[in-house]
Design a protein around this motif. Structure first.
Motif, PDB file in Angstrom:
ATOM      1  N   LYS A   1       0.809  -1.222   0.000  1.00 13.15           N
ATOM      2  CA  LYS A   1       0.000   0.000   0.000  1.00 13.15           C
ATOM      3  C   LYS A   1       0.843   1.274   0.000  1.00 13.15           C
ATOM      4  O   LYS A   1       0.328   2.341  -0.332  1.00 13.15           O
ATOM      5  N   ASN A   2       2.096   1.177   0.409  1.00 20.79           N
ATOM      6  CA  ASN A   2       2.906   2.371   0.614  1.00 20.79           C
ATOM      7  C   ASN A   2       4.244   2.285  -0.102  1.00 20.79           C
ATOM      8  O   ASN A   2       4.671   1.211  -0.513  1.00 20.79           O
ATOM      9  N   LYS A   3       4.889   3.433  -0.225  1.00 18.58           N
ATOM     10  CA  LYS A   3       6.217   3.498  -0.819  1.00 18.58           C
ATOM     11  C   LYS A   3       7.248   3.651   0.287  1.00 18.58           C
ATOM     12  O   LYS A   3       7.190   4.598   1.077  1.00 18.58           O
ATOM     13  N   TYR A   4       8.188   2.723   0.350  1.00 20.97           N
ATOM     14  CA  TYR A   4       9.240   2.764   1.358  1.00 20.97           C
ATOM     15  C   TYR A   4      10.609   2.843   0.687  1.00 20.97           C
ATOM     16  O   TYR A   4      10.783   2.438  -0.470  1.00 20.97           O
ATOM     17  N   HIS A   5      11.578   3.334   1.447  1.00 19.61           N
ATOM     18  CA  HIS A   5      12.953   3.425   0.956  1.00 19.61           C
ATOM     19  C   HIS A   5      13.860   2.386   1.598  1.00 19.61           C
ATOM     20  O   HIS A   5      14.958   2.138   1.100  1.00 19.61           O
ATOM     21  N   LEU A   6      13.393   1.760   2.694  1.00 17.77           N
ATOM     22  CA  LEU A   6      14.197   0.743   3.374  1.00 17.77           C
ATOM     23  C   LEU A   6      13.296  -0.043   4.312  1.00 17.77           C
ATOM     24  O   LEU A   6      12.333   0.502   4.861  1.00 17.77           O
ATOM     25  N   VAL A   7      13.628  -1.338   4.497  1.00 20.39           N
ATOM     26  CA  VAL A   7      12.886  -2.197   5.415  1.00 20.39           C
ATOM     27  C   VAL A   7      13.862  -2.802   6.419  1.00 20.39           C
ATOM     28  O   VAL A   7      14.916  -3.315   6.037  1.00 20.39           O
ATOM     29  N   ILE A   8      13.509  -2.729   7.696  1.00 23.83           N
ATOM     30  CA  ILE A   8      14.241  -3.439   8.750  1.00 23.83           C
ATOM     31  C   ILE A   8      13.343  -4.574   9.198  1.00 23.83           C
ATOM     32  O   ILE A   8      12.207  -4.356   9.632  1.00 23.83           O
ATOM     33  N   LEU A   9      13.848  -5.802   9.104  1.00 22.20           N
ATOM     34  CA  LEU A   9      12.978  -6.978   9.123  1.00 22.20           C
ATOM     35  C   LEU A   9      13.506  -8.049  10.078  1.00 22.20           C
ATOM     36  O   LEU A   9      14.608  -8.565   9.903  1.00 22.20           O
ATOM     37  N   ASP A  10      12.711  -8.372  11.092  1.00 24.19           N
ATOM     38  CA  ASP A  10      13.050  -9.470  11.998  1.00 24.19           C
ATOM     39  C   ASP A  10      12.798 -10.803  11.295  1.00 24.19           C
ATOM     40  O   ASP A  10      11.821 -10.943  10.552  1.00 24.19           O
ATOM     41  N   ILE A  11      13.659 -11.777  11.520  1.00 27.31           N
ATOM     42  CA  ILE A  11      13.491 -13.079  10.863  1.00 27.31           C
ATOM     43  C   ILE A  11      12.373 -13.883  11.510  1.00 27.31           C
ATOM     44  O   ILE A  11      11.493 -14.429  10.829  1.00 27.31           O
ATOM     45  N   SER A  12      12.372 -13.991  12.839  1.00 28.07           N
ATOM     46  CA  SER A  12      11.404 -14.845  13.533  1.00 28.07           C
ATOM     47  C   SER A  12      10.143 -14.068  13.856  1.00 28.07           C
ATOM     48  O   SER A  12      10.131 -13.222  14.750  1.00 28.07           O
ATOM     49  N   MET A  13       9.065 -14.358  13.111  1.00 28.11           N
ATOM     50  CA  MET A  13       7.790 -13.671  13.311  1.00 28.11           C
ATOM     51  C   MET A  13       6.633 -14.623  13.068  1.00 28.11           C
ATOM     52  O   MET A  13       6.783 -15.619  12.354  1.00 28.11           O
ATOM     53  N   PRO A  14       5.467 -14.315  13.650  1.00 22.99           N
ATOM     54  CA  PRO A  14       4.286 -15.160  13.418  1.00 22.99           C
ATOM     55  C   PRO A  14       3.693 -14.959  12.035  1.00 22.99           C
ATOM     56  O   PRO A  14       3.994 -13.981  11.359  1.00 22.99           O
ATOM     57  N   LYS A  15       2.850 -15.903  11.640  1.00 24.26           N
ATOM     58  CA  LYS A  15       2.099 -15.897  10.378  1.00 24.26           C
ATOM     59  C   LYS A  15       3.025 -16.070   9.178  1.00 24.26           C
ATOM     60  O   LYS A  15       2.983 -17.094   8.500  1.00 24.26           O
ATOM     61  N   ILE A  16       3.836 -15.074   8.860  1.00 25.94           N
ATOM     62  CA  ILE A  16       4.802 -15.185   7.767  1.00 25.94           C
ATOM     63  C   ILE A  16       6.145 -14.720   8.303  1.00 25.94           C
ATOM     64  O   ILE A  16       6.266 -13.601   8.807  1.00 25.94           O
TER      65      ILE A  16
END
Length: 234
Positions: free
Chosen positions: A45-60
């Motif tokens: 839905k949005n435009k981002y310039h960078l993502v900080i992403l945890d590996i271990s998460m629920p659902k996906i």
């Protein structure tokens, strides 16, 4: 240049709050997601310039989120990993993550890694600039190249954060004009509400340390007592 927007993804509310506060303090706009599905929905839905992403998460999990983002975008992705996630870390890098930080992490290190990734991304993607034909401005031994997102003092490149560069660009394109802190905040942070003077003052102090010969006796960004600041081309 448009505002830099970051997507933070972690199932820990404490970590999300810590990251959000620190990145907003640096001048970034931030969205947060507490699981992989929310992250994908926000990304679509949005435009981002960078993502900080945890590996271990629920659902996906973060690996699958990284894979889905990479099929649609080349924006920088920084993984947050635990010490026992070596295999997942390697998989993440193979499918397109740009960097990783191991928990527990230092905020200064994470901010530095984000700045480095954003600089490379902005330089390689001219579409992020409001004006691709922006000229190079030279003030004495200070050279500001808007197209390449670089600043040189003499022959030495000066490393600026994204918000420091936006602040310098604002000053340099409005030389000898005096601006109040409120005006600077509105033009650089794109927000009408300035809660306190500290945000503008801290960024100007950091910028002075990087571009001035003597930050306590500045030649470029000068204080106009009782009013605000102005940029001179000395």
């Amino acid at each position: 240049m448009s505002d830099i927007k970051i997507l933070l993804v972690d199932d820990s509310k404490e970590i999300l709050l810590l990251l959000k506060e620190n990145f907003e303090r640096e001048g970034y706009k931030v969205d947060t997601a507490s699981d992989g599905q929310i992250a994908i929905d926000l990304f679509n839905k949005n435009k981002y310039h960078l993502v900080i992403l945890d590996i271990s998460m629920p659902k996906i999990d973060g690996i699958e989120v990284c894979r889905k983002i990479r099929t649609e975008s080349n924006i920088p992705i920084i993984l947050l990993t635990a010490k026992n996630e070596e295999i997942d870390k390697v998989i993440g890098l193979k499918i397109g993550a740009d960097d990783y930080v191991t928990k527990p992490f230092g905020m200064k290190e994470l901010l530095a890694r984000v700045d480095a990734q954003l600089r490379r991304y902005l330089i390689l993607n001219d579409k992020l600039y409001e004006n691709k034909n922006t000229k190079i401005l030279v003030f004495g031994d200070l050279k500001i190249d808007f197209a390449r997102y670089t600043v040189y003092k003499g022959d030495k490149e000066i490393n600026l954060t994204a918000k420091e560069f936006e602040l310098l660009k604002f000053f340099a394109t409005n030389p000898n004009q005096v601006f109040t802190k409120e005006q600077i905040f509105k033009e650089v942070w794109h927000d009408d509400y300035l809660k306190d003077d500290n945000t503008v003052m801290v960024h100007i102090r950091r910028l002075r340390k990087k571009i001035e010969i003597d930050s306590k006796n500045p030649s470029y960004i000068q204080t106009v007592w009782g009013v605000g600041y102005k940029f001179t081309g000395k």
